[in-house]
Design an enzyme around this catalytic site. Structure first.
Site, PDB file in Angstrom:
ATOM      1  N   ARG A 260     -27.497  13.021  12.897  1.00 56.86           N
ATOM      2  CA  ARG A 260     -26.088  13.089  13.291  1.00 56.86           C
ATOM      3  C   ARG A 260     -25.926  14.266  14.234  1.00 56.86           C
ATOM      4  NH1 ARG A 260     -21.174  11.351  11.170  1.00 56.86           N
ATOM      5  NH2 ARG A 260     -19.384  12.603  11.835  1.00 56.86           N
ATOM      6  N   ASP A 377     -26.769  21.696  25.420  1.00 57.46           N
ATOM      7  CA  ASP A 377     -26.935  21.764  23.962  1.00 57.46           C
ATOM      8  C   ASP A 377     -28.416  21.724  23.607  1.00 57.46           C
ATOM      9  OD1 ASP A 377     -26.129  22.027  21.342  1.00 57.46           O
ATOM     10  OD2 ASP A 377     -25.705  19.896  21.050  1.00 57.46           O
TER      11      ASP A 377
END
Length: 506
Positions: A260, A377
């Site tokens: 996730r 990220d």
């Protein structure tokens, strides 16, 4: 007078065209006042000069690239022999062909195939092509798992993966006409140059104009690598049926969930032909239209590198937006590096290779691809490990797919993970390629220490790993940072150099 040429080898006409358009545009930006230049890319080369470069051999001003990974010492001699015999055979074939292109492959061992490609500019004579390729091949570092030598008149490359399109090379070879002997008459040579130079100038001007118009129209190329590995296909070949994806993931069952992230949940799936895939079910936070979403997915799918997770396809139906990636079996670096029961798999050699692979992937995104992609990220959980523990960067291009602006300026939406974020990004929303470099530095320190950046919580008189590493460096005790399970089995100078690099990045 101006003379110029392009050279593409082992790629489809569409890839060649795209690379040439990009190279012309880059030459105008990077070399506005240069009388001569050579620009090298994965899929093409551009060269121009105020002197006549046609039918003129040039083997200086070259460029060498090689993998950071060495062939095991006990196999280096046999590997070197195979590389040189293969490349020299390909060189002989290239020199004798009209296209001056030669490709070859051979088994290195039971599980690995060695691929080689050599290419001269077709204006060279067979003798000059042969001489150029001998020079290029002699400079190849043969102790690495892959290398290339780029010269203005020719290039040579070998890899342990198929880096060229075999079908394109096979078909072009079948269509090649027999070699034409070079003209010996002086008047004929002048006539050839007189005809070729205006044509090349006209082509350069045409492509430069095309770049300008394309930029104004913000045209999006709708060509992309296909799902089955062929070089170029259309948007339609990437678009997958939603029911197929649902069936592959057992309708997104919890048993199939493998991760996730900030952009959605990830499931393992097996499609009807038995191929394992990773399915990312995107969150519904993007206001992007269907057409824009498809175009951005196609652009990101064109980014292919051994250290990037490959985007295979997508599905869009109503509010449901799905991305389908290649499945990488050894989970994430985060899982292996920070689990006491798993981290024993990562000796120093593997950690060093992982650092190098991440660096190559980021360099490709920033500089070597046709798009400039800022990841925003980069962290341990977004680095996946394949069956051989080679790193593959995941979630790149998500800022494009989610319509987050990709420029060196402030952004209203902060995307990333605290601890990996550069200070100017975390505090002011200002991002650039340097933001990824900072994140890479944190990753390097984590890989060396085996500790998470946020695992300190005020211990060791430090709030985070970066502060702790900097303090040790200033004290002259940098090796205290190294993971205890590898400290006795690692080359100290190499480790210190990596610590230094990590600190320079942050």
């Amino acid at each position: 007078m101006v003379t110029g040429l392009f050279l593409c080898g082992g790629v489809s006409p569409e890839s060649c065209r795209d690379c040439v358009v990009f190279a012309v545009n880059q030459s105008l930006n990077r070399c506005p006042n240069q009388r001569q230049a050579v620009l090298y890319y994965d899929e093409c080369m551009l060269r121009y000069s105020h002197r006549n470069i046609l039918s003129t051999l040039r083997t200086i001003d070259g460029y060498t690239l090689s993998s950071l990974i060495n062939i095991p010492t006990n196999q280096q001699e046999s590997f070197r022999g195979l590389v040189l015999s293969m490349m020299n055979q390909a060189a002989r074939e290239a020199a004798a062909s009209s296209r001056k292109l030669g490709a070859i492959k051979a088994n290195f061992n039971a599980s690995q195939t060695l691929y080689g490609l050599v290419h001269c500019t077709p204006d060279l004579t067979a003798q000059d092509c042969s001489l150029c390729l001998k020079t290029s091949i002699s400079q190849l570092p043969t102790e690495r798992i892959g290398a290339r030598v780029l010269l203005p008149s020719c290039n040579s490359r070998y890899e342990l993966y198929p880096f060229y399109n075999e079908s394109v090379i096979s078909s072009s070879t079948l269509r090649s006409p027999p070699p034409t002997p070079p003209a010996r008459d002086g008047n004929s040579s002048v006539l050839v140059v007189a005809i070729v130079v205006p044509i090349i100038v006209a082509v350069l001007l045409f492509i430069a104009g095309y770049c300008f118009l394309a930029k104004r129209a913000k045209r999006t190329y709708e060509t992309t690598p296909s799902f089955n590995g062929d070089d170029i296909t259309t948007i339609e070949s990437l678009q997958l049926d939603l029911k197929t994806i649902q069936a592959a993931t057992n309708y997104y069952s919890e048993d199939n969930k493998i991760g996730r992230g900030g952009f959605g949940e990830v499931y393992k799936g097996i499609i009807s032909n038995g191929t394992e895939v990773a399915v990312k079910r995107l969150s519904k936070s993007s206001e992007q239209g269907d057409t824009e979403f498809k175009n951005e997915v196609v652009l990101v799918a064109k980014l292919q590198h051994i250290n990037l997770v490959r985007l295979l396809g997508f599905s869009i139906e109503g509010e449901e937006r799905i991305l389908v990636y290649e499945y990488v079996p050894n989970k994430s670096l985060n899982y292996v590096l920070f689990d006491p029961a798993e981290k024993g798999q990562l000796d120093w050699t593997r950690r060093y290779n992982i650092i190098g692979g991440i660096a190559r992937g980021i360099l490709y995104l920033h500089q070597d691809s046709r798009l400039t992609i800022i990841h925003r990220d980069l962290k341990a959980s977004n680095v996946l490990l394949d069956a051989d523990m080679n790193p593959k960067i995941a979630d790149f291009g998500m800022a494009r797919i989610f319509e987050l602006e990709q420029t060196d300026e402030n952004t209203k939406r902060i995307v990333g993970t605290y601890g990996y974020m550069a200070p100017e990004y975390a505090m002011r929303g200002q991002f650039s390629m340097k933001s990824d470099v900072y994140s890479f530095g944190v990753l390097v320190l984590e890989i060396i220490s085996g500790r998470k950046n946020n695992s300190f919580h005020g211990t060791d008189d430090s709030d985070d790993l970066v502060t702790y590493a900097w303090r040790l460096w200033n004290y002259g005790t940098a090796l205290d940072l190294v993971d205890p399970i590898i400290i006795d089995k690692c080359p100290k100078s190499e480790v210190v150099r990596c610590i230094h690099i990590g600190l320079l990045c942050v």
